[in-house]
Design an enzyme around this catalytic site. Sequence first.
Site, PDB file in Angstrom:
ATOM      1  N   THR A   1       0.792  -1.232   0.000  1.00 51.08           N
ATOM      2  CA  THR A   1       0.000   0.000   0.000  1.00 51.08           C
ATOM      3  C   THR A   1       0.826   1.286   0.000  1.00 51.08           C
ATOM      4  OG1 THR A   1      -1.781  -1.151   1.104  1.00 51.08           O
ATOM      5  CG2 THR A   1      -1.798   1.254   1.258  1.00 51.08           C
TER       6      THR A   1
HETATM    7 ZN   LIG Z   1      -3.204  -1.314  -0.322  1.00 56.30          ZN
END
Ligand SMILES: [Zn+2]
Length: 404
Positions: free
Chosen positions: A74
């Site tokens: 992320t």
């Molecule tokens: Zn992510």
Amino acid sequence: MKKISLILFVIILFSVVVLIYSYQSTKEQERYVVVLSLDGFRSDYPGRAKVPTLDSLAKAGVKAGFRPSFPSLTFPNHYAMATGLHPDHNGLVSNSFYAPDLDSIYRIGNRRAVGNPDFYGGEPIWVTAEKQGVKSASYFWVGTEAPIQGIQPSIWKSFDKTVPFTDRADSVVAWLQLPEDVRPHLLMWYIEEPDGVGHAVTPDSTAIVETIESLDGVLNHFFTAVRKLDIFPQIDFIVLSDHGMATYYPESYVNLNNYLPRDSFDYIFEGVPTLLYPKSTYVDSAYAILQRVPHVTTWRKHEIPDKYMYGTHPRIGELVVMPDIGTMLHFRAKDYPILGGAHGYDNFSPEMEAIFYAAGPSFKENEERPTMANVNLYLLVATLLGLDPAPNDGDSTAVQGLLK
Ligand SMILES: [Zn+2]
């Protein structure tokens, strides 16, 4: 007579230049770009659920596969999209890592590290925008909580997962209605699903479908409101994700603690992938042992294949251990073999591919484009807003292919 016509010619030329210049600057000032990231939205999810809002975006604009940068995690990917630089080039080399240049550890859960601009290299798009007089706003985007080059978006928020998704949507709509002199033209917002549910129940579960459909409902809520704005025809919308999700199984679980002595490493960041910082005398032995561990590929950082664009940054551990899709990798005292969802794997695998939708006055209509690298986002947004881009890894051919 000659002199008079020359003066006349210069005057006409000057007014034409002024006219062109003012036309261009008005055009650029008229444009808005809204980018939404739906975390962990795998590229095949829309085909498995009822997503009328995403479908209408695809019809009105462009749809493409979106390839994460390595590692498909992320934080590195949101920052790669923002800067147009692969993690190897922007310094955010994983969700957690050791930075020898700062003699400090970065962890996504550590607010002080997350807010420290020294961890963030390159130039994120909001910094480019603000430097060139274009106001920006962010409702949670990796990097916006730190004053990078001393600059943050005009509006930004500290991450708070308790804020309902529709409230975030409402704020973005409200920002688009601010008085013109303070109104942002670049707006970036973030929703941490369907990543959470994907981790918990695996991407193969039917619970994914429920979440996908409710997220499409959030999109519908947003577009219903934004469509009523006078400036709606001037807004380019982008809906994307940072990576996909893969199921891992207890049968192929690997715990490096069963192969390697912990105290032979200065730092260990376990997970997918695992970054190891072995003591200099132990590098060769660790590497040799790791070649015999099943379900993983281990590289010395300099031998990582070129396509991953990874391994030159000093913050990357000397050994990078990448598990196969289907394998969870730990380095901890006790084994923890379970079924679950994860990402961080080979960014070229179909399981890691993310979504990309874009619609608005600048984009082609009803067009499906080939899968492209997510580092193109920076160049795309800079192009839409008429900004002079900082050096980046984007491909102008891929970006132009999306535009009218
Ligand atoms: Zn992510």
